[in-house]
Scaffold this active site. Structure first.
Site, mmCIF file in Angstrom:
data_model
loop_
_atom_site.group_PDB
_atom_site.id
_atom_site.type_symbol
_atom_site.label_atom_id
_atom_site.label_comp_id
_atom_site.label_asym_id
_atom_site.label_seq_id
_atom_site.Cartn_x
_atom_site.Cartn_y
_atom_site.Cartn_z
ATOM 1 N N GLY A 199 0.778 -1.240 0.000
ATOM 2 C CA GLY A 199 0.000 0.000 0.000
ATOM 3 C C GLY A 199 0.806 1.285 0.000
ATOM 4 N N SER A 200 2.016 1.262 -0.629
ATOM 5 C CA SER A 200 2.767 2.524 -0.651
ATOM 6 C C SER A 200 2.072 3.545 -1.550
ATOM 7 C CB SER A 200 4.216 2.296 -1.078
ATOM 8 O OG SER A 200 4.301 1.961 -2.432
ATOM 9 N N ARG A 206 -15.840 -14.607 -6.363
ATOM 10 C CA ARG A 206 -15.737 -13.258 -6.914
ATOM 11 C C ARG A 206 -17.086 -12.553 -7.049
ATOM 12 N NH1 ARG A 206 -12.870 -11.874 -12.595
ATOM 13 N NH2 ARG A 206 -14.763 -12.810 -13.432
ATOM 14 N N MET A 259 -4.466 -7.337 -6.636
ATOM 15 C CA MET A 259 -4.023 -8.502 -7.406
ATOM 16 C C MET A 259 -5.172 -9.384 -7.919
ATOM 17 S SD MET A 259 -0.910 -7.925 -7.595
ATOM 18 C CE MET A 259 -0.139 -9.407 -8.213
ATOM 19 N N LEU A 275 -10.995 -7.829 -11.950
ATOM 20 C CA LEU A 275 -12.414 -7.499 -11.776
ATOM 21 C C LEU A 275 -13.215 -8.028 -12.958
ATOM 22 C CD1 LEU A 275 -11.851 -3.836 -10.530
ATOM 23 C CD2 LEU A 275 -12.686 -5.752 -9.129
ATOM 24 N N HIS A 277 0.338 0.552 -13.367
ATOM 25 C CA HIS A 277 1.041 -0.662 -13.772
ATOM 26 C C HIS A 277 2.534 -0.352 -13.906
ATOM 27 C CE1 HIS A 277 1.468 -4.596 -15.556
ATOM 28 N NE2 HIS A 277 2.247 -4.039 -16.476
ATOM 29 N N ASP A 328 -4.638 -4.865 -18.395
ATOM 30 C CA ASP A 328 -3.680 -3.768 -18.610
ATOM 31 C C ASP A 328 -3.781 -3.151 -20.011
ATOM 32 O OD1 ASP A 328 -2.701 -4.291 -16.017
ATOM 33 O OD2 ASP A 328 -1.269 -5.756 -16.759
ATOM 34 N N GLU A 355 6.057 6.066 -9.535
ATOM 35 C CA GLU A 355 4.614 5.788 -9.417
ATOM 36 C C GLU A 355 3.979 6.781 -8.449
ATOM 37 O OE1 GLU A 355 3.449 1.741 -8.612
ATOM 38 O OE2 GLU A 355 5.077 0.935 -9.804
HETATM 39 C C1 GRF Z 1 3.080 -1.196 -7.732
HETATM 40 O O1 GRF Z 1 4.313 -1.436 -8.335
HETATM 41 C C2 GRF Z 1 2.000 -1.092 -8.777
HETATM 42 O O2 GRF Z 1 2.440 -0.558 -9.977
HETATM 43 C C3 GRF Z 1 1.614 -2.532 -8.984
HETATM 44 O O3 GRF Z 1 1.685 -3.117 -7.697
HETATM 45 C C4 GRF Z 1 2.616 -2.391 -6.895
HETATM 46 C C5 GRF Z 1 1.897 -1.972 -5.665
HETATM 47 O O4 GRF Z 1 2.744 -1.399 -4.716
HETATM 48 N N1 GRF Z 1 0.320 -2.638 -9.630
HETATM 49 P P1 GRF Z 1 2.160 -0.778 -3.399
HETATM 50 O O5 GRF Z 1 1.318 -1.842 -2.711
HETATM 51 O O6 GRF Z 1 1.346 0.418 -3.752
HETATM 52 O O7 GRF Z 1 3.359 -0.409 -2.570
#
Ligand code: GRF
Length: 194
Positions: free
Chosen positions: A20-21, A70, A95, A98, A114, A150, A179
């Site tokens: 969750g960064s 789901r 992950m 949907l 992504h 994607d 990101e």
């Molecule tokens: C990120 O690299 C994002 O691009 C990918 O999953 C990772 C998630 O990182 N879809 P975080 O959980 O937000 O740290």
């Protein structure tokens, strides 16, 4: 006295599965006085997702639900999204794929980040694949989610140089830093010109 003109912030839900960064970064962005959005809901398919810590820290509504069934899970999530008057869903390391039905219900309002320069390297293990192919650049992309993996309309991308001594780990760290800059920018761009 100068009166400040208030504006309503758009309610955003962030879907996570892991650390969750990106979530943390979007939350801190949303606290800025000029931010156009607020994180009102976090959805996780994993009870032990580290990112859930931020819902506690910042008192944000959360919905944790397994996606093993789901159809059932998506029904619950959709009702939570509606209850919280969410206008945009941001996938950030979520992950699960949907369903077409879920996407249809929220058409054109689901964004994903992504870790590659789409349309290159869709799917998983993007950094190692880019290194194996001796790419000079990789990066990250924010795009709309459609029913193909994607593959939705690209909102913003950021290039990152791959050096000879880069490993999948070093590259992933460099890209993650980008990101964190790209996602809030892409949301603002999307809100300005959907
Ligand atoms: C990120 O690299 C994002 O691009 C990918 O999953 C990772 C998630 O990182 N879809 P975080 O959980 O937000 O740290």
């Amino acid at each position: 006295m100068v009166k400040s003109i208030g504006f309503k912030k758009i309610k955003v839900a962030v879907f996570i599965s892991g650390k969750g960064s990106n979530l943390r970064n979007l939350i801190s962005h949303s606290f800025k006085s000029n931010s156009r959005f607020i994180i009102s809901l976090v959805v996780s398919n994993k009870l032990n997702a580290k990112g859930l810590y931020y819902t506690k820290k910042y008192k944000i509504n959360k919905k944790v639900i397994s996606f093993r069934k789901r159809k059932f899970a998506e029904k619950k999530v959709l009702s939570e999204v509606k209850k919280n008057k969410i206008k945009i869903i941001c996938l950030a390391g979520f992950m699960k794929i949907l369903s077409k039905n879920f996407i249809k219900n929220f058409k054109g309002k689901i964004l994903n980040i992504h870790p590659s320069l789409l349309p290159k390297y869709k799917g998983l293990n993007t950094h190692q694949r880019a290194i194996n192919n001796k790419e000079k650049f990789s990066g990250c992309t924010v795009h709309l989610v459609n029913s193909k993996l994607d593959s939705g309309k690209i909102i913003l991308k950021k290039k990152v140089r791959i050096y000879k001594n880069d490993t999948a780990l070093s590259l992933s760290k460099k890209i993650l830093r980008q990101e964190h800059i790209l996602y809030p920018k892409a949301i603002v761009k999307f809100l300005t010109n959907p």
